[in-house]
Design a protein around this motif. Structure first.
Motif, short mmCIF file in Angstrom:
data_model
loop_
_atom_site.label_atom_id
_atom_site.label_comp_id
_atom_site.label_asym_id
_atom_site.label_seq_id
_atom_site.Cartn_x
_atom_site.Cartn_y
_atom_site.Cartn_z
N PRO A 3 -8.63 4.64 0.83
CA PRO A 3 -7.48 5.51 1.39
C PRO A 3 -8.25 6.48 2.29
O PRO A 3 -9.39 7.03 2.05
CB PRO A 3 -7.00 6.43 0.25
N CYS B 79 -8.43 3.43 6.91
CA CYS B 79 -7.33 2.64 6.52
C CYS B 79 -6.16 3.00 7.48
O CYS B 79 -5.60 1.98 7.86
CB CYS B 79 -7.18 2.95 5.21
N GLY C 91 -5.06 9.09 3.96
CA GLY C 91 -6.16 9.81 2.87
C GLY C 91 -5.56 10.76 1.98
O GLY C 91 -6.17 11.71 1.57
N GLY C 92 -4.42 10.47 1.48
CA GLY C 92 -4.00 11.46 0.52
C GLY C 92 -2.60 11.93 0.69
O GLY C 92 -2.17 11.54 1.80
N VAL D 257 0.77 -1.23 0.02
CA VAL D 257 -0.02 0.07 0.15
C VAL D 257 0.92 1.01 0.12
O VAL D 257 1.89 1.56 0.75
CB VAL D 257 -1.05 -0.03 1.29
N GLU D 258 0.65 2.28 -0.74
CA GLU D 258 1.43 3.44 -0.71
C GLU D 258 1.01 4.13 0.36
O GLU D 258 -0.26 4.20 0.98
CB GLU D 258 0.75 4.29 -2.00
N SER D 259 2.15 4.63 1.17
CA SER D 259 1.90 5.02 2.50
C SER D 259 1.13 6.33 2.57
O SER D 259 0.32 6.52 3.64
CB SER D 259 3.36 5.18 2.98
N THR D 260 1.05 7.08 1.77
CA THR D 260 0.25 8.21 1.58
C THR D 260 -1.29 7.84 1.52
O THR D 260 -2.01 8.65 2.20
CB THR D 260 0.38 9.31 0.18
N GLU D 261 -1.55 6.84 1.11
CA GLU D 261 -2.85 6.30 1.18
C GLU D 261 -3.50 6.10 2.47
O GLU D 261 -4.63 6.00 2.67
CB GLU D 261 -2.98 4.98 0.07
N LEU D 262 -2.62 5.83 3.26
CA LEU D 262 -2.89 5.30 4.70
C LEU D 262 -3.48 6.63 5.39
O LEU D 262 -4.29 6.60 6.30
CB LEU D 262 -1.68 4.92 5.45
N HIS E 203 -10.33 -0.23 3.46
CA HIS E 203 -9.56 -0.43 2.32
C HIS E 203 -9.48 0.93 1.67
O HIS E 203 -8.40 0.94 0.67
CB HIS E 203 -9.89 -1.74 1.41
#
Length: 196
Positions: free
Chosen positions: A105, A109, A15-16, A8-13, A103
């Motif tokens: 972002p 998550c 919320g952007g 998972v792209e860490s920025t997705e964790l 799941h």
């Protein structure tokens, strides 16, 4: 930056993208003494408690330095902040699978990811019962293991079986052959999973 276990792209964790101000602050800490890093990140949590990235950086920083009490404290505060942002119950044991999309972002998550971090911190602290409860909750909320809590499950099982060399050897063989998922499947019969 991609989380190596979950993909998972860490920025997705979070919320952007992390805010520009937070990014500048983080970049300014490069090469700074540990005390300064900790002071700045804790002050961010006080002045901007909705900044989930600060909690993440704190618990990762403290855990990396084996400061597990501080890592656990930062993770708990991050869990509460993300619960508020996602509209979840502050008590992680009361959260149900339908309460949020864990799941997508965003803060839900991040909440789930932080729950996984608490399981790992609990394992490192030797708190087997707490880690078992956290992993059971992760199984309920993320049965397909999108965020990679299976590694915590394997570590917990290996810790439990450390006095049983034949089973530990089976785990090592399966890990070499097929990774975490293979170990998890192979050990399911030898160690009861605490499911709700």
């Amino acid at each position: 930056m991609v989380n190596l276990l979950s993909g998972v792209e860490s920025t997705e964790l979070f919320g952007g993208e992390v805010s520009a101000a937070m990014r500048r602050l983080i970049e300014g800490l490069h090469g700074a003494p540990a005390e300064q890093i900790v002071a700045v990140l804790w002050s961010v949590t006080l002045t901007s408690p909705q900044s989930l990235a600060a909690y993440y950086l704190l618990y990762k920083f403290h855990a990396g330095r084996c400061e597990l009490d501080e890592a656990e404290h930062a993770a708990h505060l991050g869990l509460i902040a993300s619960a508020h942002a996602a509209g979840l119950n502050e008590n992680w044991q009361m959260v149900q699978a339908g309460d949020a999309n864990f799941h997508a972002p965003g803060p839900a998550c991040f909440w789930l990811f932080t729950l996984k971090a608490l399981a790992f911190i609990g394992l490192r602290r030797g708190e087997r019962e707490t880690a078992t409860q956290l992993i059971a909750q992760l199984r309920q909320l993320d049965p397909a293991d999108h965020l990679g809590f299976g590694a915590a499950t394997v570590r917990l099982r290996r810790h439990t079986m450390s006095k049983q060399p034949a089973i530990a050897s089976l785990a090592d063989d399966n890990l070499a052959a097929g990774g975490v998922a293979a170990v998890d499947r192979a050990l399911s019969a030898t160690w009861p999973t605490n499911r709700r």
